[in-house]
Design a protein around this motif. Structure first.
Motif, PDB file in Angstrom:
ATOM      1  N   GLN A  96       0.846  -1.189   0.000  1.00 61.01           N
ATOM      2  CA  GLN A  96       0.000   0.000   0.000  1.00 61.01           C
ATOM      3  C   GLN A  96       0.885   1.243   0.000  1.00 61.01           C
ATOM      4  OE1 GLN A  96      -2.523  -0.351   3.449  1.00 61.01           O
ATOM      5  NE2 GLN A  96      -4.034  -1.636   2.372  1.00 61.01           N
ATOM      6  N   VAL A  97       0.558   2.164  -0.892  1.00 56.47           N
ATOM      7  CA  VAL A  97       1.334   3.399  -1.036  1.00 56.47           C
ATOM      8  C   VAL A  97       0.453   4.561  -0.580  1.00 56.47           C
ATOM      9  CG1 VAL A  97       2.637   4.874  -2.592  1.00 56.47           C
ATOM     10  CG2 VAL A  97       2.591   2.391  -2.958  1.00 56.47           C
ATOM     11  N   TRP A  98       0.899   5.259   0.488  1.00 59.92           N
ATOM     12  CA  TRP A  98       0.173   6.403   1.034  1.00 59.92           C
ATOM     13  C   TRP A  98       0.820   7.691   0.560  1.00 59.92           C
ATOM     14  CZ3 TRP A  98      -4.244   5.823   3.883  1.00 59.92           C
ATOM     15  CH2 TRP A  98      -4.521   4.524   4.347  1.00 59.92           C
ATOM     16  N   PRO A  99       0.007   8.795   0.541  1.00 57.84           N
ATOM     17  CA  PRO A  99       0.618  10.090   0.177  1.00 57.84           C
ATOM     18  C   PRO A  99       1.686  10.477   1.183  1.00 57.84           C
ATOM     19  CG  PRO A  99      -1.777  10.192   0.056  1.00 57.84           C
ATOM     20  CD  PRO A  99      -1.445   8.884   0.703  1.00 57.84           C
ATOM     21  N   SER A 100       2.705  11.101   0.686  1.00 54.99           N
ATOM     22  CA  SER A 100       3.821  11.474   1.546  1.00 54.99           C
ATOM     23  C   SER A 100       3.421  12.604   2.481  1.00 54.99           C
ATOM     24  CB  SER A 100       5.019  11.893   0.701  1.00 54.99           C
ATOM     25  OG  SER A 100       6.071  12.332   1.520  1.00 54.99           O
ATOM     26  N   SER A 101       3.909  12.576   3.741  1.00 53.31           N
ATOM     27  CA  SER A 101       3.622  13.632   4.722  1.00 53.31           C
ATOM     28  C   SER A 101       4.329  14.921   4.376  1.00 53.31           C
ATOM     29  CB  SER A 101       4.063  13.175   6.119  1.00 53.31           C
ATOM     30  OG  SER A 101       5.458  12.866   6.124  1.00 53.31           O
ATOM     31  N   ILE A 102       5.241  14.930   3.496  1.00 56.85           N
ATOM     32  CA  ILE A 102       5.968  16.131   3.108  1.00 56.85           C
ATOM     33  C   ILE A 102       5.176  16.943   2.092  1.00 56.85           C
ATOM     34  CG2 ILE A 102       8.122  16.986   2.095  1.00 56.85           C
ATOM     35  CD1 ILE A 102       9.461  14.474   3.043  1.00 56.85           C
ATOM     36  N   GLN A 103       4.296  16.304   1.337  1.00 56.55           N
ATOM     37  CA  GLN A 103       3.601  16.978   0.266  1.00 56.55           C
ATOM     38  C   GLN A 103       2.688  18.102   0.753  1.00 56.55           C
ATOM     39  OE1 GLN A 103       1.709  13.851  -1.882  1.00 56.55           O
ATOM     40  NE2 GLN A 103       3.448  13.591  -3.274  1.00 56.55           N
ATOM     41  N   PRO A 104       1.800  17.949   1.822  1.00 58.34           N
ATOM     42  CA  PRO A 104       0.943  19.066   2.251  1.00 58.34           C
ATOM     43  C   PRO A 104       1.725  20.302   2.646  1.00 58.34           C
ATOM     44  CG  PRO A 104       0.187  16.998   3.190  1.00 58.34           C
ATOM     45  CD  PRO A 104       1.489  16.717   2.555  1.00 58.34           C
ATOM     46  N   ALA A 105       2.804  20.150   3.369  1.00 58.65           N
ATOM     47  CA  ALA A 105       3.603  21.311   3.762  1.00 58.65           C
ATOM     48  C   ALA A 105       4.188  22.005   2.544  1.00 58.65           C
ATOM     49  CB  ALA A 105       4.715  20.862   4.712  1.00 58.65           C
ATOM     50  N   VAL A 106       4.582  21.194   1.558  1.00 57.58           N
ATOM     51  CA  VAL A 106       5.172  21.789   0.359  1.00 57.58           C
ATOM     52  C   VAL A 106       4.157  22.635  -0.380  1.00 57.58           C
ATOM     53  CG1 VAL A 106       6.195  21.246  -1.881  1.00 57.58           C
ATOM     54  CG2 VAL A 106       6.900  19.975   0.171  1.00 57.58           C
ATOM     55  N   PHE A 107       2.916  22.117  -0.470  1.00 61.40           N
ATOM     56  CA  PHE A 107       1.894  22.874  -1.180  1.00 61.40           C
ATOM     57  C   PHE A 107       1.258  23.949  -0.310  1.00 61.40           C
ATOM     58  CE2 PHE A 107       2.053  18.920  -3.607  1.00 61.40           C
ATOM     59  CZ  PHE A 107       2.201  19.437  -4.893  1.00 61.40           C
ATOM     60  N   ALA A 108       1.233  23.784   1.028  1.00 59.79           N
ATOM     61  CA  ALA A 108       0.582  24.767   1.916  1.00 59.79           C
ATOM     62  C   ALA A 108       1.357  26.075   1.966  1.00 59.79           C
ATOM     63  CB  ALA A 108       0.442  24.191   3.328  1.00 59.79           C
TER      64      ALA A 108
END
Length: 423
Positions: A331-343
């Protein structure tokens, strides 16, 4: 006695010198000699050599019907001739070698009534004579593998020693066999056949020492023990069927994270492996993935997922014996780094927009306040307006104030009304 011996030796040397002098055209004529032998042999054993006269053009040339038209001439010194037999365009001799070595035996064919004429055909063979036993090791198993000398582990092997003794020279001998299977196991038997089971994979060398003993009469009319030995070996490659694939790796991972999966093959290399990422766990078809050669029992594969979701590694492996499939879900989950990068850019954009809106609001409010507090425009502006606007300008300041009141209805009135109360 001596003159007779020298006469035979002189004749042999004369024939040996005569053979090379034959013209090439005659030696490479219409016929040729085919030689067969049951050598090599041990010293003291009898060896049979046969020569047959055949046509060179695969039998389309007719051979003479009268076999007595030709004669076979042999040179076999220093081998001792023990027998000779001739029949229809063939000749067979039996010789014994008393010393070890490699001895050439020559034969040529001439006309029966002219043995000094040019040979019709000729040939020679080299006969090995050894002082040791002659034989070989033969290994058999119920399951045959496509590779030479390849066998299965945990399956019984039949290992036999075949003595080469066409003249039955060792018919009265007794044998002792010392076996070494190369994996630390040794045994001594009186039988030439043993059964053995290898439990591990690898390449092993089976070594065998054979001792033969028998009684033989001596010149003084007494019997003595004669012994001959021989050392033999055979290389065996033991392999296992591919029983499965053990997959060691994570089952949950985040996107843009490098994943490493270790594959342990439960079988013997070398083998061929291929894998592919699928949404479901289904077997791989032929040509669906690129094969990779693996020379060991372990292999590491790496992959980086870019999109979240459920995936399945479909893996296929095979060796020369069998093939197998294996699957590994992940199972591949979205990375926790992505929201901060886009926020961060979103928050920055929103802040800039809010600041711009507040700036424009304050600016408008300031302009409106200036217009209320300073209804009289500057002299330059008034002059400019009088010159440019002309008749559109109002006549009196009272009319101008009235217009200002209408346009700024939300401003407080210039005078306050007096409230009256009636008692």
């Amino acid at each position: 006695m001596a003159p007779v011996v020298w006469s035979h030796v002189g004749r042999i040397l004369w024939l040996a010198c005569l053979l090379p002098l034959a013209p090439v055209r005659v030696a490479a004529g219409m016929y040729e000699l085919n030689l067969t032998t049951d050598g090599p042999a041990t010293t003291g054993a009898e060896v049979t050599i046969s020569a047959s006269l055949v046509a060179k053009d695969n039998g389309s040339l007719a051979l003479p019907t009268d076999a007595h038209l030709y004669r076979f001439h042999w040179i076999h010194t220093p081998l001792v001739l023990t027998g000779k037999m001739e029949s229809d365009l063939s000749s067979t001799i039996r010789v014994v070698g008393n010393v070890p070595g490699e001895f050439p035996v020559s034969v040529w064919v001439t006309a029966a009534d002219c043995w000094m004429c040019h040979p019709v055909a000729r040939n020679f063979v080299v006969l090995p004579i050894t002082e040791f036993l002659v034989g070989n090791i033969v290994v058999a198993q119920n399951t045959s593998l496509p590779w030479p000398s390849s066998y299965l582990t945990k399956t019984v092997l039949k290992v036999s020693f075949l003595l080469h003794d066409p003249s039955n020279f060792f018919k009265t001998a007794s044998f002792l066999y010392s076996w070494d299977f190369g994996d630390g196991t040794q045994m001594v038997t009186e039988d030439s056949v043993v059964y053995y089971n290898y439990s591990i994979i690898g390449t092993f060398t089976v070594k065998l020492k054979v001792v033969a003993e028998w009684e033989q009469a001596k010149p003084d009319a007494t019997n003595g023990i004669v012994q001959k030995t021989g050392d033999f070996s055979a290389s065996l490659k033991l392999q296992e069927t591919l029983r499965g694939i053990q997959v060691l790796g994570p089952t949950i991972i985040q996107t843009f994270q490098k994943m490493t999966v270790t594959l342990n093959f439960l079988g013997s290399p070398p083998l061929t492996m291929c894998w592919r990422l699928k949404p479901e766990c289904l077997p791989l078809e032929e040509g669906e993935c690129h094969p990779v050669s693996v020379a060991s029992t372990a292999y590491n594969l790496t992959h980086t997922f870019r999109d979240p979701g459920d995936y399945c590694f479909s893996i296929r492996a095979e060796n020369v014996i069998s093939k197998t499939h294996q699957y590994h879900r992940i199972q591949v989950w979205p990375s926790s780094i992505q929201p901060a990068v886009f926020a961060f850019p979103c928050a920055t954009l929103i802040t800039v927009m809010l600041a711009f809106i507040m700036y424009m609001t304050l600016r408008n409010a300031t302009q409106q306040k200036d217009m209320v507090e300073n209804p009289e425009p500057p002299s330059g502006v008034r002059c400019c307006c009088q010159m440019c606007c002309g008749p559109f300008l109002l006549e009196t300041p009272s009319e101008y104030l009235e217009i200002v009141r209408e346009n700024n209805g939300l401003l407080p009135p210039l005078y306050k009304s007096v409230k009256t109360y009636t008692v």
